[in-house]
Scaffold this active site. Structure first.
Site, PDB file in Angstrom:
ATOM      1  CE  LYS A 176      -6.729  -7.266  -7.964  1.00 56.12           C
ATOM      2  NZ  LYS A 176      -5.587  -6.336  -7.794  1.00 56.12           N
ATOM      3  N   GLY A 213      -3.044   2.195 -10.764  1.00 56.49           N
ATOM      4  CA  GLY A 213      -2.780   1.977  -9.356  1.00 56.49           C
ATOM      5  C   GLY A 213      -3.933   1.380  -8.574  1.00 56.49           C
ATOM      6  CB  THR A 214      -7.248  -0.055  -9.495  1.00 52.79           C
ATOM      7  OG1 THR A 214      -6.704  -0.881 -10.535  1.00 52.79           O
ATOM      8  CG2 THR A 214      -7.882   1.168 -10.116  1.00 52.79           C
ATOM      9  N   GLY A 215      -4.935  -1.784  -8.271  1.00 57.11           N
ATOM     10  CA  GLY A 215      -4.542  -2.980  -7.533  1.00 57.11           C
ATOM     11  C   GLY A 215      -3.685  -2.656  -6.329  1.00 57.11           C
ATOM     12  CB  CYS A 216      -0.873  -0.275  -5.878  1.00 59.67           C
ATOM     13  SG  CYS A 216       0.169  -0.830  -7.236  1.00 59.67           S
TER      14      CYS A 216
END
Length: 267
Positions: A176, A213-216
């Site tokens: 990412k 929390g974007t990655g989660c």
């Protein structure tokens, strides 16, 4: 036969609700997948930071995974925060006993506010025990660099890092690009390397601090799509659209790095 897709998240709990288990379950629900959990750590955190971390005993983690395996039909699962080498090895050993379908590994290392969520000595354990099992790996730039020792600054270095991760055993690598040093760029680029093809996905870069929390959320959406039977490439593309919508329509909650908007994609 129950046709409702069922997924599992193995991760830490975020008391602020924006990341971890809470973000995963919200994402599963929005993608019409029934979510189950195995909690690896309890954190005290909000949008301003992480204030306490309590790892769950290994026997309790094992018991959670056993309980899920004995009563649910899990077709895909994701791994988030593990924290310690002992928990990494414990989870890896348990996974050898059960069939949970395709595995998405989000190598969570640092919280959005900067707090470390993975002990430094756990990186080698992740390489050894989990990377060889991963169908999809979703590191951000700092995580990919920590796992490979390769500085990622362009397409060529991203490919070099991805090939190293695939050499560890990962099937599909999603690097990412949100942490790129080119903060003035209007485009956010992610690099995807599968066993059969390589491609990039891009989106507009939105100037917002509400990215907790974007990655989660991204990895949970991939997991949900895989649980429903989607091919890996389509699952990644859907997850990119989902997280882009979640970031670009912020909720404005909290005084720091606020959570993304899990409702926005469906609207």
């Amino acid at each position: 036969m129950n046709k409702i897709a069922q997924a599992l998240t193995i991760a830490g709990s975020d008391s602020g609700g924006g990341a971890g288990i809470q973000a995963d379950l919200k994402t599963f629900q929005m993608r019409k997948v029934f979510g189950t959990t195995a909690i690896t750590a309890i954190t005290a955190q909000n949008t301003l930071g992480v204030f306490d971390i309590h790892p769950i005993p290994l026997t309790t983690i094992q018991a959670q995974l056993k309980a899920i395996a004995e009563d649910f039909n899990i077709s895909a699962f994701k791994i988030g925060m593990l924290g310690t080498p002992e928990i990494i090895e414990c989870v890896a050993d348990s996974l050898k006993q059960y069939s949970f379908g395709k595995m998405v590994l989000d190598p969570v290392m640092v919280a959005k506010g900067g707090a470390p969520l993975l002990q430094q000595n756990a990186i080698q354990a992740m390489r050894t025990f989990l990377l060889p099992m991963a169908d999809v790996l979703t590191p951000n730039l700092p995580e990919a660099q920590a796992l490979t020792g390769i500085e990622i600054v362009d397409d060529n270095s991203a490919e070099k890092a991805a090939r190293q991760l695939q050499a560890y055993g990962v099937k599909t690598v999603v690097i990412k690009g949100g942490h790129t040093n080119d903060s003035n760029s209007e485009i956010c680029r992610d690099w995807i390397f599968t066993p059969s093809t390589d491609f990039v996905v891009e989106s507009e870069r939105y100037p917002t601090k509400h990215t907790h929390g974007t990655g989660c959320t991204f990895s949970a959406c991939i997991t949900a799509e895989l649980a429903k039977g989607a091919e890996v490439e389509q699952a990644i593309r859907t997850a990119k659209e989902f997280i882009t919508a979640a970031i670009s329509h912020p909720l404005g909650i909290g005084q720091g790095h606020g959570p993304t908007n899990h409702w926005s994609y469906n609207k």
